[in-house]
Design a protein around this motif. Structure first.
Motif, mmCIF file in Angstrom:
data_model
loop_
_atom_site.group_PDB
_atom_site.id
_atom_site.type_symbol
_atom_site.label_atom_id
_atom_site.label_comp_id
_atom_site.label_asym_id
_atom_site.label_seq_id
_atom_site.Cartn_x
_atom_site.Cartn_y
_atom_site.Cartn_z
ATOM 1 N N TYR A 78 60.206 28.911 49.101
ATOM 2 C CA TYR A 78 59.592 27.943 48.856
ATOM 3 C C TYR A 78 58.891 28.180 46.740
ATOM 4 C CZ TYR A 78 54.589 25.976 48.633
ATOM 5 O OH TYR A 78 53.389 25.423 47.808
ATOM 6 N N LEU A 79 58.881 27.378 46.892
ATOM 7 C CA LEU A 79 58.303 27.801 44.788
ATOM 8 C C LEU A 79 57.300 26.725 44.760
ATOM 9 C CD1 LEU A 79 59.173 27.756 42.250
ATOM 10 C CD2 LEU A 79 60.185 26.221 41.536
ATOM 11 N N PRO A 80 56.054 26.995 44.873
ATOM 12 C CA PRO A 80 55.038 26.032 44.781
ATOM 13 C C PRO A 80 54.876 25.724 43.474
ATOM 14 C CG PRO A 80 54.332 28.829 44.291
ATOM 15 C CD PRO A 80 55.693 28.256 44.794
ATOM 16 N N GLN A 81 53.995 24.787 43.560
ATOM 17 C CA GLN A 81 53.788 23.766 42.190
ATOM 18 C C GLN A 81 52.838 25.371 40.317
ATOM 19 O OE1 GLN A 81 51.291 20.193 42.176
ATOM 20 N NE2 GLN A 81 51.335 20.518 39.419
ATOM 21 N N ASP A 82 52.393 26.070 41.177
ATOM 22 C CA ASP A 82 51.805 27.115 40.450
ATOM 23 C C ASP A 82 52.050 28.608 40.950
ATOM 24 O OD1 ASP A 82 50.218 25.609 38.394
ATOM 25 O OD2 ASP A 82 48.820 24.679 40.336
ATOM 26 N N PHE A 83 52.424 29.147 40.791
ATOM 27 C CA PHE A 83 52.285 30.869 41.482
ATOM 28 C C PHE A 83 51.897 31.908 39.747
ATOM 29 C CE2 PHE A 83 56.043 29.433 39.414
ATOM 30 C CZ PHE A 83 57.245 30.802 38.727
ATOM 31 N N GLY A 84 51.805 33.246 41.126
ATOM 32 C CA GLY A 84 51.598 34.102 39.951
ATOM 33 C C GLY A 84 52.528 35.015 39.841
ATOM 34 N N VAL A 85 52.334 36.081 38.951
ATOM 35 C CA VAL A 85 53.619 36.878 38.438
ATOM 36 C C VAL A 85 53.078 38.506 38.521
ATOM 37 C CG1 VAL A 85 55.683 35.376 37.363
ATOM 38 C CG2 VAL A 85 53.631 36.420 36.479
ATOM 39 N N TYR A 86 53.753 39.143 38.705
ATOM 40 C CA TYR A 86 53.002 40.534 38.156
ATOM 41 C C TYR A 86 53.345 40.934 36.879
ATOM 42 C CZ TYR A 86 52.441 41.699 43.505
ATOM 43 O OH TYR A 86 51.408 41.520 44.197
ATOM 44 N N PRO A 87 52.776 40.919 35.997
ATOM 45 C CA PRO A 87 53.239 40.501 34.576
ATOM 46 C C PRO A 87 53.483 41.950 33.881
ATOM 47 C CG PRO A 87 50.447 41.455 34.464
ATOM 48 C CD PRO A 87 51.139 40.720 36.379
ATOM 49 N N LYS A 88 53.232 43.230 34.526
ATOM 50 C CA LYS A 88 53.870 44.454 33.930
ATOM 51 C C LYS A 88 55.767 44.268 34.434
ATOM 52 C CE LYS A 88 50.733 45.066 30.785
ATOM 53 N NZ LYS A 88 50.839 44.506 29.385
#
Length: 294
Positions: A78-88
């Protein structure tokens, strides 16, 4: 096969996001085409087990999605329209972690698998860069990669080409087409060209409803000989909208044009034009809106 029957969802604020949705999808690319706010993301989240419906059923092969959500999650990407990432965290490290969670436990096998994924989405040379330093398009490509981990049998991608340049968009189209040979792939988008180029089956979706479903080419052909265009003054648009089903209006070379649907050749200097899927899409959306007004 993915089978959706009589699916309904109304949010606490009274918005009916899904209204008696019925679909049956086999392997291959399926395009869900609709404007922003149509309810496409609500349908995608429901299929992906991220929210429950108020009524209706979803089954994928022998899995009851609402009763066996964990079973579906094993085989869904699943690829949602908006998703977050762990920036570090780097892309390589994050994909390695997700692959391990998905059951790829052999270290060497997992390393090669992640490298192959990164190559597919053109991120291998940026594999050690932290996700927080990625551009919007790079983050989108990372999201595509994580959705493909585990060779899912059901792939759901919500507005996947947003933020991709033309070259990357073509690369992604080729990847999706390849995946559709062995999986059910649902492409949710408002970009008509994505559906035209990729999908053998599609639906026009708005206000939580399926307005039309079928082969894109065949749906387009239902409007053959019924789409007309004329150069007008912008001040005439309101009158034309009251007389015809207006498909679109646009500027070309600094001049204002309007395209309409009509069962017979209209007067007033309209010329018949070759129509495409975009015209059919606008026809479905605008006809529904006009019926609501009347």
């Amino acid at each position: 096969m993915l089978t959706i029957k009589s699916l309904n969802k109304t949010y606490p604020n009274g918005t009916q996001a899904l209204n008696d949705v019925n679909l049956s999808l086999d392997k291959g690319m399926f395009g869900l085409l609709g404007p922003n706010g149509a309810g496409k993301s609500s349908l995608m989240r429901t299929i992906a087990t991220l929210q429950l419906a108020d009524s209706g059923t979803i089954t994928f092969n022998d899995i009851d999605v609402f009763k066996q959500p964990e079973e579906l999650r094993k085989i869904v990407g699943y690829l949602p329209q908006d998703f977050g990432v762990y920036p570090k965290v780097s892309a390589e490290m994050m994909l390695n972690h997700i692959a391990k969670v998905k059951g790829i436990t052999n270290t060497q096998e997992r390393k090669g698998y992640v490298a192959d994924l990164l190559n597919k989405v053109n991120l291998y040379k940026f594999r050690s860069r932290n996700l927080g330093d990625y551009s919007g398009g790079m983050r989108q490509r990372f999201g595509i990669a994580q959705a493909l981990i585990g060779n899912p049998k059901l792939i759901i991608v919500d507005e996947p080409t947003a933020g991709l340049d033309p070259l990357e968009r073509n690369r992604f189209h080729n990847l999706l087409s390849e995946l559709g040979e062995n999986a059910v792939v649902i492409l949710s988008t408002h970009i008509v060209d994505d559906v035209t180029n990729l999908c053998q089956n599609m639906a026009v979706f708005n206000e939580g409803k399926i307005l039309a479903q079928g082969n894109p080419q065949e749906l387009s052909e239902t409007l053959n000989g019924k789409v007309f265009r004329k150069k007008i003054n912008q001040s005439d648009l309101e009158r034309i909208e009251s007389d015809y089903i207006v498909l679109s209006n646009y500027l070309r070379g600094g001049e204002f044009y309007v395209s309409i649907y009509s069962d017979s050749t209209p007067s007033e200097g309209f010329e018949q034009i070759t129509n495409g899927l975009e015209d059919f899409y606008f026809y479905c959306i605008n006809k529904k809106q006009q019926e609501a007004i009347l």
